[in-house]
Design a protein around this motif. Structure first.
Motif, mmCIF file in Angstrom:
data_model
loop_
_atom_site.group_PDB
_atom_site.id
_atom_site.type_symbol
_atom_site.label_atom_id
_atom_site.label_comp_id
_atom_site.label_asym_id
_atom_site.label_seq_id
_atom_site.Cartn_x
_atom_site.Cartn_y
_atom_site.Cartn_z
ATOM 1 N N LEU A 199 10.536 -15.255 -23.020
ATOM 2 C CA LEU A 199 11.055 -13.931 -23.341
ATOM 3 C C LEU A 199 11.117 -13.128 -22.043
ATOM 4 O O LEU A 199 10.100 -12.977 -21.363
ATOM 5 C CB LEU A 199 10.147 -13.207 -24.344
ATOM 6 C CG LEU A 199 9.627 -14.020 -25.537
ATOM 7 C CD1 LEU A 199 8.840 -13.125 -26.483
ATOM 8 C CD2 LEU A 199 10.764 -14.720 -26.271
ATOM 9 N N LYS A 223 9.016 -7.710 -26.283
ATOM 10 C CA LYS A 223 8.656 -9.112 -26.047
ATOM 11 C C LYS A 223 7.321 -9.458 -26.705
ATOM 12 O O LYS A 223 7.229 -10.437 -27.458
ATOM 13 C CB LYS A 223 8.615 -9.390 -24.535
ATOM 14 C CG LYS A 223 9.949 -9.143 -23.842
ATOM 15 C CD LYS A 223 9.917 -9.545 -22.376
ATOM 16 C CE LYS A 223 8.969 -8.706 -21.563
ATOM 17 N NZ LYS A 223 9.367 -7.269 -21.520
ATOM 18 N N ALA A 266 6.143 -14.594 -21.527
ATOM 19 C CA ALA A 266 6.896 -13.347 -21.401
ATOM 20 C C ALA A 266 6.829 -12.851 -19.968
ATOM 21 O O ALA A 266 5.793 -12.988 -19.302
ATOM 22 C CB ALA A 266 6.331 -12.287 -22.346
#
Length: 322
Positions: free
Chosen positions: A124, A132, A224
Motif C-alpha cells: 500500500l 493505508k 505500507a
C-alpha cells in the motif's frame, strides 16, 4: 425467516463490536424461534439468561486483548479492528481492488484446490493519512481475523543476525496463525540499497524478500509506505498487488467530513469550504471535523457551522502544509 446459523453469526458479530443491545435482541429472537418449535424450556432459559445479564453491572468498553508471548512478544501488537469497507472513502478503483482481495481470501479453499493462491502480499503506497493503515484494519475485520502490527522498533537490530531471526519468527507466525500482518513504514526495511549502504542493510532486505516470497497464503502480509520512490525495486516483484492511495478529491473530502460529523453536519454547504480542504488528507479532514464538532457542542449547539469548519480546516492546513 433467518435460520439458527444466521442468528449465531449475527450474535458473534454484535458481541465482537460490543453492541450489547443487538446481542440481546438476537438472543430473544432465538428464544422466540425455539418457543415456536415447542422447545419451551430452552426458550425460557434463554430469556432468563438475557434478563440476568441485562441486570449485571455494565461491562467496561475497554477490553485488554491478549498479546503474543514467547519469541513473538515485543515484535507485534495484536488488535481486533472494527472498521468495515463502508468506512473507507476512496477511489472506486481502489475499493474494487480491496474487494477483489477479500473475495479471493473468502474463496481461498477453492483456489487452493486448483493450485492457485489468493492474493496475500499487498503493498500500500501513498501520502500519509490516506487510509493505508485503515485498509489493513478493514481487511482484518471483514475476514474476522486479528491484525498483527509489526513493531519495527522491536524488529530492527544493529546486529543483522538478530533482525533476520526476528523476521523468521514473524513469518513463522504468518504460517501458523491466520491474520493480517502489517509492516507499516516498510521503507525502514525496504529502502533502496544501491548506494554505499550495502552491508548489513542489504542482507536484512534480502532476508525480508526471501521470507516474503515464501510467505504462507493462509495469512495476508501488508506493507505500507509513504515513500514509494525510495523503496528498493526488488520489493515490487514480491507483492501480488500494489494499491495506490491519493489525497481526497472534493467529493471524497465532503464525504469524509460529513461521515465524521453525522447529524451535526446539517446545513453545511461544501462548495464554500472546498478551497480550505484542498491538499488535506483523509486523516486531516477527520481531525478538522472533530475539532469543529467539539467547538459546536461546547456552545450547546446541535449543528456545526461553516465558520466552525473553516476555522478547523485552516488550523489543520497550517499544521500540515505550513
Amino acid at each position: 425467516m433467518a435460520g439458527l446459523g444466521e442468528h449465531i453469526t449475527a450474535m458473534v458479530q454484535s458481541h465482537g463490536s460490543g453492541d450489547d443491545s443487538a446481542f440481546y435482541a438476537i438472543a430473544l429472537q432465538v428464544a422466540a424461534r425455539e418457543a415456536r418449535q415447542g422447545h419451551h424450556v430452552l426458550a425460557g432459559n434463554i430469556k432468563k439468561a438475557v434478563d440476568a445479564s441485562r441486570q449485571s453491572p455494565p461491562r467496561s468498553n475497554v477490553t485488554k486483548l491478549p498479546q503474543p508471548g514467547g519469541d513473538l512478544a515485543g515484535l507485534v501488537q495484536v488488535t481486533h479492528p472494527s472498521s468495515t469497507l463502508s468506512d473507507l472513502v476512496a477511489r472506486p478503483e481502489l475499493t474494487e481492488q480491496i474487494k477483489r482481495v477479500l473475495a479471493e481470501q473468502r474463496q481461498r479453499e477453492t483456489l487452493f484446490e486448483y493450485g492457485f493462491a489468493p492474493a496475500h502480499r499487498l503493498l500500500l503506497e501513498g501520502p500519509p493519512g490516506t487510509g493505508k493503515t485503515m485498509t489493513a484494519a478493514i481487511i482484518a475485520r471483514e475476514l474476522s481475523i486479528p491484525l498483527f502490527t509489526v513493531r519495527l522498533d522491536g524488529l530492527l537490530s544493529k546486529f543483522m543476525g538478530e533482525t533476520a531471526s526476528k523476521l523468521r519468527v514473524i513469518f513463522d507466525s504468518v504460517a501458523e496463525q491466520r491474520g493480517v500482518y502489517l509492516f507499516d513504514e516498510i521503507d525502514a526495511l525496504g529502502g533502496d540499497r544501491t548506494g554505499n549502504d550495502v552491508g548489513e542493510a542489504r542482507r536484512i532486505l534480502n532476508s525480508f524478500l526471501v521470507f516474503l516470497e515464501q510467505s504462507s497464503p493462509q495469512s495476508i502480509v501488508i506493507a505500507a509506505t509513504n515513500h514509494r520512490q525510495i523503496l528498493d525495486k526488488a520489493l515490487f516483484r514480491r507483492f501480488d498487488a500494489v494499491l495506490t492511495y491519493e489525497l481526497p478529491d472534493t467529493k471524497q473530502a465532503a464525504a469524509v467530513v460529513r461521515g465524521r460529523l453525522g447529524s451535526l453536519a446539517k446545513g453545511i454547504k461544501w462548495p464554500s469550504l472546498k478551497a480550505y480542504a484542498d491538499g488535506l488528507s483523509h486523516a486531516d479532514l477527520v481531525k478538522s471535523a472533530e475539532d469543529a464538532a467539539k467547538r459546536a457542542l461546547m456552545r450547546n449547539e446541535t449543528a456545526v457551522t461553516a465558520n466552525d469548519l473553516i476555522l478547523a480546516l485552516q488550523v489543520r492546513r497550517t499544521a500540515t502544509l505550513g
